[in-house]
Design a protein around this motif. Structure first.
Motif, PDB file in Angstrom:
ATOM      1  N   UNK A 147       0.870  -1.191   0.000  1.00 16.17           N
ATOM      2  CA  UNK A 147       0.000   0.000   0.000  1.00 16.17           C
ATOM      3  C   UNK A 147       0.899   1.230   0.000  1.00 16.17           C
ATOM      4  N   UNK A 148       0.303   2.355  -0.400  1.00 19.03           N
ATOM      5  CA  UNK A 148       1.072   3.602  -0.404  1.00 19.03           C
ATOM      6  C   UNK A 148       0.744   4.423   0.840  1.00 19.03           C
ATOM      7  N   UNK A 149       1.776   5.072   1.396  1.00 20.51           N
ATOM      8  CA  UNK A 149       1.536   6.034   2.479  1.00 20.51           C
ATOM      9  C   UNK A 149       0.598   7.117   1.953  1.00 20.51           C
ATOM     10  N   UNK A 150      -0.225   7.665   2.833  1.00 19.46           N
ATOM     11  CA  UNK A 150      -1.250   8.621   2.381  1.00 19.46           C
ATOM     12  C   UNK A 150      -0.638   9.826   1.661  1.00 19.46           C
ATOM     13  N   UNK A 151       0.482  10.343   2.156  1.00 16.67           N
ATOM     14  CA  UNK A 151       1.025  11.553   1.508  1.00 16.67           C
ATOM     15  C   UNK A 151       1.471  11.256   0.079  1.00 16.67           C
ATOM     16  N   UNK A 152       1.856  10.003  -0.170  1.00 16.26           N
ATOM     17  CA  UNK A 152       2.257   9.649  -1.542  1.00 16.26           C
ATOM     18  C   UNK A 152       1.030   9.550  -2.447  1.00 16.26           C
ATOM     19  N   UNK A 153      -0.110   9.178  -1.876  1.00 14.79           N
ATOM     20  CA  UNK A 153      -1.357   9.194  -2.658  1.00 14.79           C
ATOM     21  C   UNK A 153      -1.768  10.647  -2.916  1.00 14.79           C
ATOM     22  N   UNK A 154      -1.705  11.469  -1.852  1.00 11.10           N
ATOM     23  CA  UNK A 154      -2.104  12.887  -1.995  1.00 11.10           C
ATOM     24  C   UNK A 154      -1.268  13.592  -3.065  1.00 11.10           C
ATOM     25  N   UNK A 155      -0.027  13.144  -3.230  1.00  9.68           N
ATOM     26  CA  UNK A 155       0.835  13.764  -4.250  1.00  9.68           C
ATOM     27  C   UNK A 155       0.457  13.341  -5.664  1.00  9.68           C
ATOM     28  N   UNK A 156      -0.408  12.345  -5.774  1.00 10.98           N
ATOM     29  CA  UNK A 156      -0.806  11.850  -7.098  1.00 10.98           C
ATOM     30  C   UNK A 156      -2.206  12.322  -7.493  1.00 10.98           C
ATOM     31  N   UNK A 187       1.952  22.415  15.703  1.00  9.17           N
ATOM     32  CA  UNK A 187       2.263  23.816  15.371  1.00  9.17           C
ATOM     33  C   UNK A 187       3.239  23.912  14.202  1.00  9.17           C
ATOM     34  N   UNK A 188       3.775  22.766  13.756  1.00 13.57           N
ATOM     35  CA  UNK A 188       4.708  22.727  12.615  1.00 13.57           C
ATOM     36  C   UNK A 188       4.072  22.039  11.405  1.00 13.57           C
ATOM     37  N   UNK A 189       2.758  21.928  11.383  1.00 10.90           N
ATOM     38  CA  UNK A 189       2.086  21.164  10.317  1.00 10.90           C
ATOM     39  C   UNK A 189       2.442  21.698   8.927  1.00 10.90           C
ATOM     40  N   UNK A 190       2.555  23.024   8.789  1.00 12.85           N
ATOM     41  CA  UNK A 190       2.893  23.614   7.474  1.00 12.85           C
ATOM     42  C   UNK A 190       4.272  23.143   7.008  1.00 12.85           C
ATOM     43  N   UNK A 191       5.220  23.129   7.933  1.00 17.78           N
ATOM     44  CA  UNK A 191       6.588  22.706   7.605  1.00 17.78           C
ATOM     45  C   UNK A 191       6.623  21.218   7.275  1.00 17.78           C
ATOM     46  N   UNK A 192       5.859  20.431   8.013  1.00 14.95           N
ATOM     47  CA  UNK A 192       5.858  18.981   7.790  1.00 14.95           C
ATOM     48  C   UNK A 192       5.241  18.667   6.420  1.00 14.95           C
ATOM     49  N   UNK A 193       4.179  19.399   6.054  1.00 11.07           N
ATOM     50  CA  UNK A 193       3.593  19.200   4.718  1.00 11.07           C
ATOM     51  C   UNK A 193       4.633  19.525   3.638  1.00 11.07           C
ATOM     52  N   UNK A 194       5.390  20.573   3.858  1.00  8.17           N
ATOM     53  CA  UNK A 194       6.444  20.962   2.906  1.00  8.17           C
ATOM     54  C   UNK A 194       7.517  19.862   2.820  1.00  8.17           C
ATOM     55  N   UNK A 195       7.914  19.348   3.953  1.00 12.27           N
ATOM     56  CA  UNK A 195       8.925  18.272   3.967  1.00 12.27           C
ATOM     57  C   UNK A 195       8.414  17.073   3.153  1.00 12.27           C
ATOM     58  N   UNK A 196       7.165  16.695   3.406  1.00  6.84           N
ATOM     59  CA  UNK A 196       6.631  15.490   2.760  1.00  6.84           C
ATOM     60  C   UNK A 196       6.542  15.644   1.245  1.00  6.84           C
ATOM     61  N   UNK A 197       6.425  16.884   0.787  1.00 11.16           N
ATOM     62  CA  UNK A 197       6.412  17.091  -0.674  1.00 11.16           C
ATOM     63  C   UNK A 197       7.727  16.630  -1.306  1.00 11.16           C
ATOM     64  N   UNK A 198       8.804  16.692  -0.549  1.00  3.53           N
ATOM     65  CA  UNK A 198      10.123  16.305  -1.081  1.00  3.53           C
ATOM     66  C   UNK A 198      10.510  14.854  -0.781  1.00  3.53           C
ATOM     67  N   UNK A 199       9.764  14.198   0.100  1.00  4.01           N
ATOM     68  CA  UNK A 199      10.139  12.817   0.467  1.00  4.01           C
ATOM     69  C   UNK A 199       9.782  11.881  -0.688  1.00  4.01           C
ATOM     70  N   UNK A 200      10.719  11.048  -1.060  1.00  5.23           N
ATOM     71  CA  UNK A 200      10.466  10.132  -2.179  1.00  5.23           C
ATOM     72  C   UNK A 200      10.031   8.748  -1.716  1.00  5.23           C
ATOM     73  N   UNK A 201      10.485   8.319  -0.557  1.00  2.00           N
ATOM     74  CA  UNK A 201      10.205   6.936  -0.151  1.00  2.00           C
ATOM     75  C   UNK A 201       8.758   6.773   0.330  1.00  2.00           C
TER      76      UNK A 201
END
Ligand code: SF4
Length: 332
Positions: free
Chosen positions: A15-24, A179-193
């Motif tokens: 299965x894919x992690x949710x953020x990887x689905x959201x990126x598609x 309180x860092x949700x914006x930064x974490x969303x930004x990080x996840x945009x760059x995560x490939x795995x």
């Protein structure tokens, strides 16, 4: 493991992690927060269908549901309502209760082997600051400092490296991650795995924040600290604790997988431990994965509160364990 089936499927590559689905999922850009939220509401339905069917698009669009989430979170900072303190400050100009502006800081990151068995090794990233002010804070060195500025690309690269080194998840903690949700969303945009996201939180976030982040959180690792508002106000300086966290736990169960932690405190078995385990059994199910923790020790300002200025006695530990075993069947 009961309740963590999807998490385990991600780790098996099924299965894919949710953020990887959201990126598609393709999204439209918008100018105002209201317009963005309108598009977001529609895309949530599409996301839910894809998540359920497993029919995930192969291509990643230039602007995705995940980009939209990042942009919404950066807009929300202009009148911050990430947590139920609802400071309403413009974090581009000033700081609210949590002392966070737009820039996020973190204290350390490493492969943690001291977490629950299904999570280790867990790539734990300790963000600075918190939305609570616990008098017994066991991480006060992290919470009241700003250590290293987060560079989203760099941290994403490290998350990918840690995955190759064997991490079973990336675990956003602190302090607190909300309180860092914006930064974490930004990080996840760059995560490939394809790494499951664990949100290790005090569960005091707002519904507005839940609406955005729940589509990139795979496992909610939630602290359930208090069984009533009075203890929460006294020791963590928060209002409406019970209503907020029970609402958030119910929502987390609807929208992800759940692992609950409860740190047993001296003299707080009847007022906190018992109502918590009873509520969890009745509302989330007897088989909810539940970690009853006995490692409380007095630190920080706990010495000013005689009733919590000591470790647990053996009798208290045994009593808490008996109560948990009476109500719950899936204890860590
Ligand atoms: S995250 Fe919570 S405590 Fe921090 S500024 Fe926003 S509303 Fe206030």
């Amino acid at each position: 493991m009961v309740g963590l089936e999807r998490y385990e499927a991600i780790n098996r590559g099924e299965a894919l992690a949710k953020f990887q689905i959201a990126k598609r999922i393709n999204a439209e850009k918008a100018e105002s927060l209201d317009e963005m939220l309108e598009i977001h509401r529609k895309l949530k339905r599409e996301f839910a269908k894809v998540l359920e069917s497993g029919d995930v698009p192969d291509e990643k669009p230039d602007y995705s549901f995940m980009h939209l989430k990042r942009d919404i979170l950066y807009e929300m900072l202009k009148s911050c309502n990430f947590c139920e303190r609802r400071c309403g400050v413009n974090r581009y100009e000033k700081k609210g209760f949590c002392k966070c502006g737009v820039t996020s800081y973190f204290s350390s990151e490493f492969l943690h082997v001291g977490e629950e068995p299904e999570l280790v090794p867990s790539h734990t990233i300790f963000f600075n600051r918190c939305t609570f002010a616990c008098v017994f804070c066991q991480n006060y060195d992290i919470v009241y400092e700003d250590d290293y500025i987060v560079d989203a690309r760099e941290l994403a690269y490290i998350i990918d490296v840690r995955r190759r080194q064997g991490s079973k998840n990336v675990n956003f903690v602190g302090g607190n991650p909300d309180q860092h949700a914006h930064t974490i969303a930004e990080i996840l945009l760059y995560v490939e795995s394809n790494v499951p996201v664990v949100w290790n939180s005090n569960m005091y976030h707002s519904e507005e924040l839940a609406e955005v982040i729940e589509d990139f959180v795979d496992v909610w690792l939630g602290d359930f600290k208090y069984g009533n508002d009075e203890c929460a106000r006294k020791y963590s300086k928060v209002a409406n604790y019970w209503k907020v966290v029970t609402r958030n736990f119910l929502r987390a169960k609807e929208n992800g997988e759940l692992l609950i932690r409860h740190l047993v405190m001296p003299n707080h078995i009847e007022c906190c431990t018992e109502p918590i385990v009873r509520w969890v059994a009745e509302n989330l199910g007897r088989d909810t994965r539940f970690n009853l923790m006995f490692q409380y020790y007095p630190t920080f300002k706990a010495w000013e509160y005689p009733e919590i200025a000591r470790r647990l006695t053996r009798e208290e530990m045994e009593k808490a364990a008996r109560i948990a075993e009476k109500y719950l069947s899936n204890l860590v």
